[in-house]
Motif scaffolding. Structure first.
Motif, PDB file in Angstrom:
ATOM      1  N   ASP A   5       0.852  -1.183   0.000  1.00  0.00           N
ATOM      2  CA  ASP A   5       0.000   0.000   0.000  1.00  0.00           C
ATOM      3  C   ASP A   5       0.892   1.238   0.000  1.00  0.00           C
ATOM      4  OD1 ASP A   5      -1.652   2.098   0.429  1.00  0.00           O
ATOM      5  OD2 ASP A   5      -2.485   1.371   2.319  1.00  0.00           O
ATOM      6  N   PRO A   6       0.922   1.995  -1.080  1.00  0.00           N
ATOM      7  CA  PRO A   6       1.810   3.159  -1.114  1.00  0.00           C
ATOM      8  C   PRO A   6       1.267   4.357  -0.366  1.00  0.00           C
ATOM      9  CG  PRO A   6       0.623   2.951  -3.159  1.00  0.00           C
ATOM     10  CD  PRO A   6       0.215   1.771  -2.327  1.00  0.00           C
ATOM     11  N   GLY A   7       0.113   4.228   0.270  1.00  0.00           N
ATOM     12  CA  GLY A   7      -0.387   5.321   1.082  1.00  0.00           C
ATOM     13  C   GLY A   7      -1.335   6.231   0.347  1.00  0.00           C
ATOM     14  N   GLY A   8      -1.655   7.341   0.994  1.00  0.00           N
ATOM     15  CA  GLY A   8      -2.697   8.204   0.485  1.00  0.00           C
ATOM     16  C   GLY A   8      -2.221   9.426  -0.264  1.00  0.00           C
ATOM     17  N   TYR A   9      -0.924   9.609  -0.435  1.00  0.00           N
ATOM     18  CA  TYR A   9      -0.374  10.858  -0.980  1.00  0.00           C
ATOM     19  C   TYR A   9       0.503  10.504  -2.185  1.00  0.00           C
ATOM     20  CZ  TYR A   9       1.503  15.637  -0.544  1.00  0.00           C
ATOM     21  OH  TYR A   9       1.849  16.941  -0.747  1.00  0.00           O
ATOM     22  N   LYS A  30      -9.047  12.076  -4.302  1.00  0.00           N
ATOM     23  CA  LYS A  30     -10.150  12.808  -3.681  1.00  0.00           C
ATOM     24  C   LYS A  30      -9.816  14.282  -3.497  1.00  0.00           C
ATOM     25  CE  LYS A  30     -13.232  11.242  -3.284  1.00  0.00           C
ATOM     26  NZ  LYS A  30     -14.351  11.323  -4.278  1.00  0.00           N
ATOM     27  N   HIS A  31      -8.555  14.584  -3.232  1.00  0.00           N
ATOM     28  CA  HIS A  31      -8.119  15.964  -3.084  1.00  0.00           C
ATOM     29  C   HIS A  31      -6.845  16.177  -3.896  1.00  0.00           C
ATOM     30  CE1 HIS A  31     -10.931  15.756   0.187  1.00  0.00           C
ATOM     31  NE2 HIS A  31     -10.133  15.042   0.956  1.00  0.00           N
ATOM     32  N   ASP A  83      -4.412  23.761  -1.709  1.00  0.00           N
ATOM     33  CA  ASP A  83      -5.247  22.574  -1.511  1.00  0.00           C
ATOM     34  C   ASP A  83      -6.584  22.776  -2.205  1.00  0.00           C
ATOM     35  OD1 ASP A  83      -4.005  20.557   0.529  1.00  0.00           O
ATOM     36  OD2 ASP A  83      -3.528  22.541   1.322  1.00  0.00           O
ATOM     37  N   LEU A 136      -9.928  20.631  -2.253  1.00  0.00           N
ATOM     38  CA  LEU A 136     -10.617  19.466  -1.710  1.00  0.00           C
ATOM     39  C   LEU A 136     -11.770  19.047  -2.622  1.00  0.00           C
ATOM     40  CD1 LEU A 136     -10.826  20.382   2.108  1.00  0.00           C
ATOM     41  CD2 LEU A 136      -8.938  19.361   0.817  1.00  0.00           C
ATOM     42  N   ASP A 137     -12.001  17.744  -2.647  1.00  0.00           N
ATOM     43  CA  ASP A 137     -13.174  17.190  -3.340  1.00  0.00           C
ATOM     44  C   ASP A 137     -13.247  17.676  -4.794  1.00  0.00           C
ATOM     45  OD1 ASP A 137     -15.302  15.476  -3.261  1.00  0.00           O
ATOM     46  OD2 ASP A 137     -16.645  16.811  -2.175  1.00  0.00           O
ATOM     47  N   ASN A 176     -15.928  16.440  -7.408  1.00  0.00           N
ATOM     48  CA  ASN A 176     -17.361  16.561  -7.116  1.00  0.00           C
ATOM     49  C   ASN A 176     -18.041  17.405  -8.195  1.00  0.00           C
ATOM     50  OD1 ASN A 176     -19.929  17.193  -5.964  1.00  0.00           O
ATOM     51  ND2 ASN A 176     -19.093  16.719  -3.948  1.00  0.00           N
ATOM     52  N   ILE A 183      -4.412  13.140  -3.325  1.00  0.00           N
ATOM     53  CA  ILE A 183      -4.601  12.569  -1.995  1.00  0.00           C
ATOM     54  C   ILE A 183      -5.841  11.683  -2.036  1.00  0.00           C
ATOM     55  CG2 ILE A 183      -4.968  13.070   0.441  1.00  0.00           C
ATOM     56  CD1 ILE A 183      -3.613  15.794  -0.058  1.00  0.00           C
ATOM     57  N   LYS A 184      -5.672  10.445  -1.594  1.00  0.00           N
ATOM     58  CA  LYS A 184      -6.751   9.471  -1.697  1.00  0.00           C
ATOM     59  C   LYS A 184      -7.613   9.452  -0.445  1.00  0.00           C
ATOM     60  CE  LYS A 184      -4.869   6.274  -5.077  1.00  0.00           C
ATOM     61  NZ  LYS A 184      -4.614   4.859  -5.398  1.00  0.00           N
ATOM     62  N   GLU A 185      -8.803   8.913  -0.603  1.00  0.00           N
ATOM     63  CA  GLU A 185      -9.652   8.640   0.554  1.00  0.00           C
ATOM     64  C   GLU A 185      -9.494   7.167   0.909  1.00  0.00           C
ATOM     65  OE1 GLU A 185     -13.798   9.034  -0.336  1.00  0.00           O
ATOM     66  OE2 GLU A 185     -13.624   7.982  -2.228  1.00  0.00           O
ATOM     67  N   VAL A 186     -10.171   6.731   1.959  1.00  0.00           N
ATOM     68  CA  VAL A 186     -10.115   5.313   2.351  1.00  0.00           C
ATOM     69  C   VAL A 186     -10.745   4.463   1.269  1.00  0.00           C
ATOM     70  CG1 VAL A 186     -10.998   3.628   3.999  1.00  0.00           C
ATOM     71  CG2 VAL A 186     -10.125   5.824   4.802  1.00  0.00           C
TER      72      VAL A 186
END
Lengths: 175, 201
Positions: free
Chosen positions: B28-32, B57-58, B133, B135-136, B139, B198-201
């Motif tokens: 898992d390379p993480g969320g960033y 996600k962001h 930043d 975010l979203d 959307n 940046i990923k979400e869960v």
């Protein structure tokens, strides 16, 4: 194999209005936390304060204090307060702001599982297609409590969070 | 000796797997995640990140830059999203300059406003920086709010700023391109621009 240093832990996206949000069962295996918030609430004002609690969902939670630096309209100011019943997130977008517009807020919570008092830095902005009715701010928060943080609770000071608000929690690992 | 045949003859307790992870957890390379990077060329005041995937996600931009705008120590840096050049933006600037703190804003603008970079009149080899930043960003039913933190310092011999700025992109729809541009001049070759997802869960 290297382990990731910036890990998504939890995501809450509201599909309807909601009075509060709790991010719970936060593992203690990271060094710091980052909470990313895109939020709007229902009260008929341009911006609304948000209350923050650690390890509790009951306001007041004793021993919060803050120091804040903010810009609003053409006014720059700074204030601080002690003995608050919640951590102050100065502003999110609210019902009178430009439609479909959400505040952008980030909390950095270092050493959240350690034995020191709990602190957070907050950087946030609200937006509005207006020259004046928006906040930009940076806030330092202190909770005079040493317990490890295992849950984070948020609620607007008045009204409810709107559908589409989202809360993303990340864990940061040190080497 | 060339291998001509695989055989399990003589191998005990063999376990067969359907994939190359062979029972191990996937990395898992993480969320960033880094998405793209760009450098100033010295001959253009524009950097564009295009074809931004919608799989995060962001978004976050980390930039460090300087322009060759003459006869000044600071150049306004602006952003336009998805090629929109109309008056679909608002900005709010919160700035300290070492002496004074000010707040200001504008509605119905043609750009988002993160910060200023240093310019030709600035102290040599000194850059401005900002983090943005969004975010979203995928959307399709919300306007996009941009949050900025940036600044520049010139060892107290010229202009210095620290900014917490914001901007509204008063349009719904996913962000697929980001144009960063100088109000005047070109980005120097020491200027760097990094785009992260940046990923979400």
């Amino acid at each position: 194999m290297p382990s990731p240093t910036y890990v998504a832990l939890a995501t809450t996206v509201l599909t309807g209005s909601q009075a509060s949000v709790t991010l719970s069962s936060i593992p203690s295996t990271y060094t710091d936390l980052v909470l990313s918030i895109s939020v709007r609430s229902s009260r008929a004002v341009a911006a609304e304060e948000i209350y923050l609690l650690f390890n509790s969902s009951s306001i007041p939670q004793s021993s919060w204090s803050y120091t804040n630096l903010q810009g609003y309209s053409s006014t720059a100011s700074s204030d601080r307060g002690t003995a608050y019943g919640a951590g102050r997130i100065i502003a999110g977008d609210a019902g009178s702001a430009t439609a479909n517009t959400f505040a952008s807020i980030e909390l950095y919570i270092p050493n959240y599982a350690g034995s020191t008092n709990k602190v957070a830095s907050v950087t946030g902005v609200t937006e509005n297609n207006s020259a004046t009715l928006a906040y930009t701010y940076a806030t330092a928060l202190l909770l005079g409590n040493t317990a490890a943080i295992s849950s984070i609770y948020l609620q607007p000071a008045n009204g409810t969070f709107d559908s589409g608000s989202r809360f993303d929690l990340y864990g940061i690992k040190s080497s | 000796m060339a291998i001509t045949k695989f055989t399990t003859s003589g191998v005990y307790n063999i376990v067969k797997y359907d994939d190359f992870l062979a029972g191990n957890a996937a990395y898992d390379p993480g969320g960033y995640w880094p998405i793209a990077s760009a450098n100033g060329t010295g001959s253009s005041g524009t950097i564009t990140f295009s074809s931004i995937p919608g799989t995060y996600k962001h978004l976050q931009i980390r930039a460090m830059g300087r322009t060759d705008e003459a006869a000044t120590t600071a150049t306004n840096i602006f952003i336009q999203l998805n090629g929109t050049t109309s008056s679909s933006y608002a900005y709010h600037r919160f700035r300290g300059d070492g002496t004074n703190v000010t707040a200001s804003g504008g509605a119905s603008q043609t750009f988002a406003y993160p910060t200023d970079f240093t310019a030709a009149g600035s102290t040599a080899n000194v850059m401005g920086v900002f983090i943005a930043d969004i975010l979203d960003y995928t959307n399709s039913s919300t306007n996009k709010t941009l949050r900025f933190f940036g600044g520049m310092d010139q060892n107290a011999v010229a202009t210095g700023y620290v900014n917490i700025n914001s901007s509204l992109y008063n349009t719904t729809g996913a962000i697929t391109s980001i144009k960063i541009y100088a109000s005047s001049g070109n980005f120097t070759t020491s200027s760097t621009f990094e785009l992260y997802g940046i990923k979400e869960v």
